[in-house]
Enzyme design. Structure first.
Site, PDB file in Angstrom:
ATOM      1  N   GLY A   1       1.005  -1.462  -0.393  1.00  0.00           N
ATOM      2  CA  GLY A   1      -0.038   0.084  -0.073  1.00  0.00           C
ATOM      3  C   GLY A   1       0.520   0.841   0.549  1.00  0.00           C
ATOM      4  O   GLY A   1       1.909   1.059  -0.279  1.00  0.00           O
ATOM      5  N   ALA A   2       0.454   2.522   0.005  1.00  0.00           N
ATOM      6  CA  ALA A   2       1.119   3.425   0.150  1.00  0.00           C
ATOM      7  C   ALA A   2       0.281   4.929   0.892  1.00  0.00           C
ATOM      8  O   ALA A   2      -1.055   4.352   0.557  1.00  0.00           O
ATOM      9  CB  ALA A   2       1.503   4.009  -1.344  1.00  0.00           C
ATOM     10  N   ASP A   3       0.103   5.745   1.176  1.00  0.00           N
ATOM     11  CA  ASP A   3      -0.317   6.697   1.950  1.00  0.00           C
ATOM     12  C   ASP A   3      -0.360   7.538   1.072  1.00  0.00           C
ATOM     13  O   ASP A   3      -1.622   8.483   1.350  1.00  0.00           O
ATOM     14  CB  ASP A   3       0.426   7.139   3.578  1.00  0.00           C
ATOM     15  CG  ASP A   3       0.672   6.086   4.316  1.00  0.00           C
ATOM     16  OD1 ASP A   3       0.175   5.855   4.715  1.00  0.00           O
ATOM     17  OD2 ASP A   3       2.205   5.819   4.526  1.00  0.00           O
TER      18      ASP A   3
ATOM     19  N   GLY B   1       3.188   4.913   7.190  1.00  0.00           N
ATOM     20  CA  GLY B   1       2.190   5.414   7.858  1.00  0.00           C
ATOM     21  C   GLY B   1       1.374   4.233   8.783  1.00  0.00           C
ATOM     22  O   GLY B   1       1.690   4.510  10.362  1.00  0.00           O
TER      23      GLY B   1
ATOM     24  N   GLU C   1       9.820  -2.572   4.398  1.00  0.00           N
ATOM     25  CA  GLU C   1       8.924  -1.984   3.154  1.00  0.00           C
ATOM     26  C   GLU C   1       9.978  -2.297   1.612  1.00  0.00           C
ATOM     27  O   GLU C   1       9.729  -2.404   0.968  1.00  0.00           O
ATOM     28  CB  GLU C   1       7.802  -1.441   2.973  1.00  0.00           C
ATOM     29  CG  GLU C   1       7.018  -1.629   3.865  1.00  0.00           C
ATOM     30  CD  GLU C   1       5.384  -1.332   4.737  1.00  0.00           C
ATOM     31  OE1 GLU C   1       4.472  -1.149   4.421  1.00  0.00           O
ATOM     32  OE2 GLU C   1       5.516   0.812   4.032  1.00  0.00           O
TER      33      GLU C   1
HETATM   34  C1  5RP Z   1       3.099   0.239   6.259  1.00  0.00           C
HETATM   35  C2  5RP Z   1       2.492   1.513   4.688  1.00  0.00           C
HETATM   36  C3  5RP Z   1       1.012   1.284   4.572  1.00  0.00           C
HETATM   37  O1  5RP Z   1       0.892   0.813   3.203  1.00  0.00           O
HETATM   38  C4  5RP Z   1       0.729   2.648   4.356  1.00  0.00           C
HETATM   39  O2  5RP Z   1       0.929   3.333   5.534  1.00  0.00           O
HETATM   40  C5  5RP Z   1      -0.770   2.910   3.646  1.00  0.00           C
HETATM   41  O3  5RP Z   1      -1.711   1.992   4.583  1.00  0.00           O
HETATM   42  P1  5RP Z   1      -2.724   1.428   4.487  1.00  0.00           P
HETATM   43  O4  5RP Z   1      -3.641   0.441   2.980  1.00  0.00           O
HETATM   44  O5  5RP Z   1      -3.627   1.050   5.768  1.00  0.00           O
HETATM   45  O6  5RP Z   1      -4.214   2.691   3.866  1.00  0.00           O
HETATM   46  O7  5RP Z   1       3.402   1.827   4.257  1.00  0.00           O
HETATM   47  O8  5RP Z   1       4.076   1.081   6.648  1.00  0.00           O
END
Ligand code: 5RP
Length: 221
Positions: free
Chosen positions: A81-83, A95, A102
């Site tokens: 995923g990503a923020d 996040g 990662e």
């Molecule tokens: C964790 C990350 C996550 O991929 C990022 O925070 C997105 O999280 P989510 O899919 O819960 O919105 O980088 O370190």
């Protein structure tokens, strides 16, 4: 199927029999693990490596075998995923506090597919505070140097305690507001003594799958 599920479901279609797969961390990656587990139950053979202890636990609980990263020669595909995601497929990640592992897994992968709800797409990175993993020793001094780059740093807490990463470090969330030049900033941050890694993933993603609440997806690559 909601936005996160739609993106995760589409990305898992890119996993083929025999592949080595990187498993991301967070609530969107969670769904990718669930959909992968369904395919594994149907007979798909994969080797996986996890980007966090949390992900390793989730994957094992749903019947996926997880290997140590250094026991695999290379990783075919990493789904995470990503923020925030900009038009150049540059990312803010971390996040969930797993940015170091990662980034190591993404860097070791032939293909790095980013999955997210469409709301994560931004014109300019930086509204989401940039997570930076730092060594606990002297973290206040490290934070001062981060502030000198133009942000307001704050030490991440969890349940009233300092948040500790899987590698035993702290996270400083850096409120920049706007990051117009992520490539330059990531170098500047990683040049600071005490910084282990930062959550800017510049030109690492090979494909972005955005999901929407009507179950549709859009892809960029
Ligand atoms: C964790 C990350 C996550 O991929 C990022 O925070 C997105 O999280 P989510 O899919 O819960 O919105 O980088 O370190």
């Amino acid at each position: 199927m909601d936005a996160k599920q739609a993106a995760a479901h589409k990305a898992v279609e890119y996993i083929k029999d025999g592949m080595v797969v990187g498993l991301g961390t967070g609530s969107t990656a969670y769904w990718a693990i669930q959909y992968l587990a369904e395919r594994v139950k149907q007979g798909l053979r994969v080797t996986t490596v996890a980007t966090s202890a949390e992900t390793e636990k989730i994957a094992r609980e749903c019947g996926i075998v997880v290997e140590e990263i250094d026991s695999v020669g290379s990783i075919d595909i990493d789904i995470d995923g990503a923020d925030e995601i900009d038009a150049g497929m540059n990312l803010v990640k971390g996040g969930g506090g797993a940015l170091l592992r990662e980034k190591i897994v993404a860097a070791a992968s032939r293909e790095f597919i980013v999955i997210a709800g469409g709301n994560k797409r931004v014109d300019t990175l930086g509204k989401f505070p940039l997570p930076v993993e730092v060594i606990p020793f002297g973290w206040k001094h490290t934070a001062k140097q981060l502030a000198a780059l133009g942000c307001t740093p704050s030490l991440r807490k969890k349940d009233g305690q300092n948040f500790i990463t899987d590698s035993g470090n702290y996270i400083i969330d850096c409120h920049f507001g706007s990051i117009p030049e992520p490539a330059t900033l990531q170098q500047q941050i990683n040049n600071i003594a005490g910084v282990v890694e930062n959550g800017l993933f510049v030109k690492m993603a090979t494909r972005v799958v955005l999901g929407y609440d009507d179950g549709t997806t859009k892809e960029f690559f």
